[in-house]
Design an enzyme around this catalytic site. Structure first.
Site, mmCIF file in Angstrom:
data_model
loop_
_atom_site.group_PDB
_atom_site.id
_atom_site.type_symbol
_atom_site.label_atom_id
_atom_site.label_comp_id
_atom_site.label_asym_id
_atom_site.label_seq_id
_atom_site.Cartn_x
_atom_site.Cartn_y
_atom_site.Cartn_z
ATOM 1 N N HIS A 62 0.687 -0.937 -0.435
ATOM 2 C CA HIS A 62 -0.161 -0.053 -0.272
ATOM 3 C C HIS A 62 1.099 0.749 -0.110
ATOM 4 O O HIS A 62 1.335 1.442 1.061
ATOM 5 C CB HIS A 62 -1.210 -0.019 1.181
ATOM 6 C CG HIS A 62 -1.942 -1.248 1.090
ATOM 7 N ND1 HIS A 62 -3.140 -1.205 0.750
ATOM 8 C CD2 HIS A 62 -1.797 -2.313 1.539
ATOM 9 C CE1 HIS A 62 -3.012 -2.453 0.774
ATOM 10 N NE2 HIS A 62 -2.718 -3.034 1.123
ATOM 11 N N ARG A 64 -0.604 4.137 -0.315
ATOM 12 C CA ARG A 64 -1.150 5.386 0.073
ATOM 13 C C ARG A 64 -1.453 6.790 -0.868
ATOM 14 O O ARG A 64 -2.218 7.213 -0.256
ATOM 15 C CB ARG A 64 -0.877 5.350 1.445
ATOM 16 C CG ARG A 64 -0.227 4.744 2.213
ATOM 17 C CD ARG A 64 -2.415 3.923 2.850
ATOM 18 N NE ARG A 64 -2.322 3.158 3.990
ATOM 19 C CZ ARG A 64 -2.514 1.760 3.937
ATOM 20 N NH1 ARG A 64 -3.625 1.647 2.626
ATOM 21 N NH2 ARG A 64 -2.378 0.961 4.900
ATOM 22 N N ASP A 306 2.639 -7.530 2.671
ATOM 23 C CA ASP A 306 1.393 -6.080 2.545
ATOM 24 C C ASP A 306 1.802 -5.112 3.645
ATOM 25 O O ASP A 306 0.316 -4.610 4.533
ATOM 26 C CB ASP A 306 0.012 -6.946 3.557
ATOM 27 C CG ASP A 306 -1.196 -5.896 3.519
ATOM 28 O OD1 ASP A 306 -1.299 -5.430 2.615
ATOM 29 O OD2 ASP A 306 -2.477 -7.063 4.474
#
Lengths: 430, 156
Positions: A62, A64, A306
């Site tokens: 991620h 973001r 992750d």
């Protein structure tokens, strides 16, 4: 520009290589692998005592950006990736706005090209806004370079909708990557349902909430023929389903994270450490053992982080209010080396399969091999470096690691992307 | 001959494919996987694909099916825009077609979805209005025979 990497132990199971040798790189590609190589002009690096492998890929990250730049952005996230030894990451689409159309795909690609310290592979959403109701424009995203589709963070709740997603995606050469979570079972679950949830007095997130969707999606894989990649698998039974699906010949693959391999629900003590609040939750020691077995026997295809950065103020709250997720880019390699390679559970060659070869294959990326002609995406590892995980050393904006204080052995020292150094002696090349 | 579009819900397909086979055509059905019925071989087509551009250069005739403008929620494709990009016979696809390839459509047309106006009204390729006229004649003949006509109908 020419680059000669000398005297490293070069390991690549794709070409059956494991020996001390030299690698010559020119114009971004490997031109020669052999002994006592020399060149007239260029940069020579002595890598005696180091291990050289095809560049590592983290297929579940991620970054973001856009939308949550206070947690991480493409600049900081890819710096963390390079620091951790990665030459490429696959960015998840649950940003704001969601990457569910070609504009979003192009935005992430453009930012990565401008400020990235590693390659960024873009995944797109399966459904518009991750809402599970309307198909996202997967065809347009695919045409613009999206390599996989996922509603990571949510999961597609409706089985009929998931069927449509997989059926539609089956016309492209790409995987659908489900985040397996049945909301009707998971509800407000905070930690693994069982000893942990009762001990801490918190809502449980049952294993079945994950396993039912794994079972469902394998059935839909059988129905639609769409390649399926199960994200962050955490339970022994879920992994067994994948094992059986593979034996049946279905195009099913799966990934695990270091935190689900090396941490368990027992680590969540009564200090309520929010860094250990992850989704899916840390499971039992028995589950972790089964995952490690799967890593060793080939059932698990990829180790991914992750990497889920959050700000301190978001995590420094009551456990129920803190968001799910932990970062991992800068600790994954060392955790795998310390806990799996040094202990003999797997060898370096298997590590390379899990962290470089298989992720590229699953994402339909061009293979990177230690062989002439291959793109020079390379990771150099100091196998003997011992270090302690410290918050201050992270290049990620976030510090929500569950491994702070861990003493690890092995570290990426140099990283090359297309022949260009992104990390040298553990320092980012600006 | 290529038949492009909603194969799953098409009445046209049910009779068109057997008729084309009687006439000796090689039939390829082309659609997103969400609009291809299970066990599609039951319909009798010779081949199936979702990659329109890969087969378009081989087609002598392209039979475009009407796309139902249904509610987009629960729709079998993300948007009419994406459908048009991937499965519409657009002006850009003209260059992929054989010089003498023709375009058919059972009507009515959704302009801008399965057919661009450029293609629908193409003076050399489009036989859609011929199809309409032929349809009138075939219906007249069928009605004549059903109402008891026994001669060829011309003398009467």
């Amino acid at each position: 520009m020419a680059l000669l990497l000398k005297n490293a132990r070069a390991i690549d199971p794709q070409v059956g290589l494991d020996e001390v040798c030299d690698v010559l790189v020119r114009d971004g590609r490997i031109v020669e692998v052999g002994h006592d190589l020399a060149m007239e002009k260029g940069e020579t690096v002595d890598l005696a005592g180091k291990v050289l492998v095809p560049g590592l890929v983290d297929m579940h990250v991620h970054l973001r950006e856009p939308g949550y730049e206070q947690k991480e952005d493409i600049a900081s996230g890819t710096r963390a990736a390079a620091h951790g030894g990665f030459t490429a990451v696959c960015a998840m689409p649950n940003t704001a706005p969601v990457i569910d159309n070609a504009v979003g795909v192009e935005y992430v690609k453009a930012r990565a090209a401008q400020v990235g310290k590693c390659r960024v592979i873009v995944s797109g959403a399966c459904t518009k806004g991750l809402e599970g109701e309307i198909l996202a424009e997967m065809g347009d995203m695919y045409a613009h370079g999206a390599k996989a589709f996922t509603d990571d963070g949510h999961g597609v709740q409706d089985a009929g909708m998931m069927r449509k997603v997989m059926e539609y995606a089956s016309q492209f050469d790409c995987v659908v990557m489900p985040h397996c979570q049945d909301d009707s079972l998971v509800g407000d679950g905070q930690v693994n349902e069982g000893t942990c949830s009762t001990r801490l007095g918190m809502f449980g997130w049952p294993a079945e909430g994950e396993e039912l969707e794994i079972m469902r999606d394998i059935a839909l894989c059988r129905l639609t023929g769409c390649p399926l990649h199960i994200q962050h698998i955490t339970t022994a039974r879920g992994l067994q389903m994948v094992r059986e699906a593979k034996a049946e010949g279905l195009p099913v693959t799966c990934e695990v994270t270091p935190h689900h391999l090396f941490l368990t629900e027992d680590d969540i003590d009564d200090t309520y450490p929010t860094a250990l609040k992850v989704n899916p939750p840390l499971r039992t020691a028995e589950d972790a053992r089964a995952l490690i077995e799967g890593v060793a026997d080939g059932t698990v295809d990829a180790i991914v982080t992750d990497h889920a950065p959050h700000t301190d103020w978001e995590k420094d709250r009551e456990f129920e209010l803190a968001p799910f997720g932990m970062i991992g880019l800068e600790t994954a390699l060392a955790l795998v080396l310390t806990n799996l390679v040094s202990t003999g559970v797997i060898d370096y060659a298997r590590m390379v399969e899990l962290m470089a070869v298989r992720p590229r294959a699953i994402l339909r990326e061009e293979p990177v091999q230690l062989a002439p002609g291959s793109v020079a995406d390379l990771t150099v590892i100091d196998p003997d470096a011992t270090w302690t995980v410290q918050r201050a050393d992270f290049l990620s904006k976030a510090g929500n690691s569950g491994f702070i204080g861990a003493e690890l052995t092995g570290k990426a020292t140099d990283v090359y992307v297309g022949g260009y150094a992104t990390l040298t002696d553990g320092v980012i090349v600006e | 001959m290529g038949i492009v579009g909603d194969i799953s819900h098409s009445r046209v397909c049910g009779s068109l494919i057997p008729a084309l086979k009687i006439m000796g055509a090689n039939v390829c059905v082309i659609a997103p996987p969400t609009l291809i019925p299970a066990n599609v071989e039951v319909l009798g087509a010779d081949s199936v694909t979702s990659d329109f551009d890969s087969v378009l250069p081989d087609l002598d005739a392209v039979y475009m099916l009407r796309v139902q403008r249904e509610r987009m929620e629960g729709a079998p494709f993300p948007s009419l825009r994406e459908y048009n990009m991937m499965f519409g016979l657009t002006q850009q696809r003209d260059r992929l077609m054989k010089p003498d390839a023709i375009i058919c459509h059972p009507g009515p047309i959704n302009r801008g979805v399965e057919l661009d106006s450029f293609m629908a009204d193409h003076p050399d390729r489009s036989v859609i209005l011929d199809q309409v006229y032929a349809g009138i004649l075939v219906r007249m003949a069928a009605l004549y025979l059903l109402l008891g006509g026994s001669e060829d109908g011309i003398a009467a």
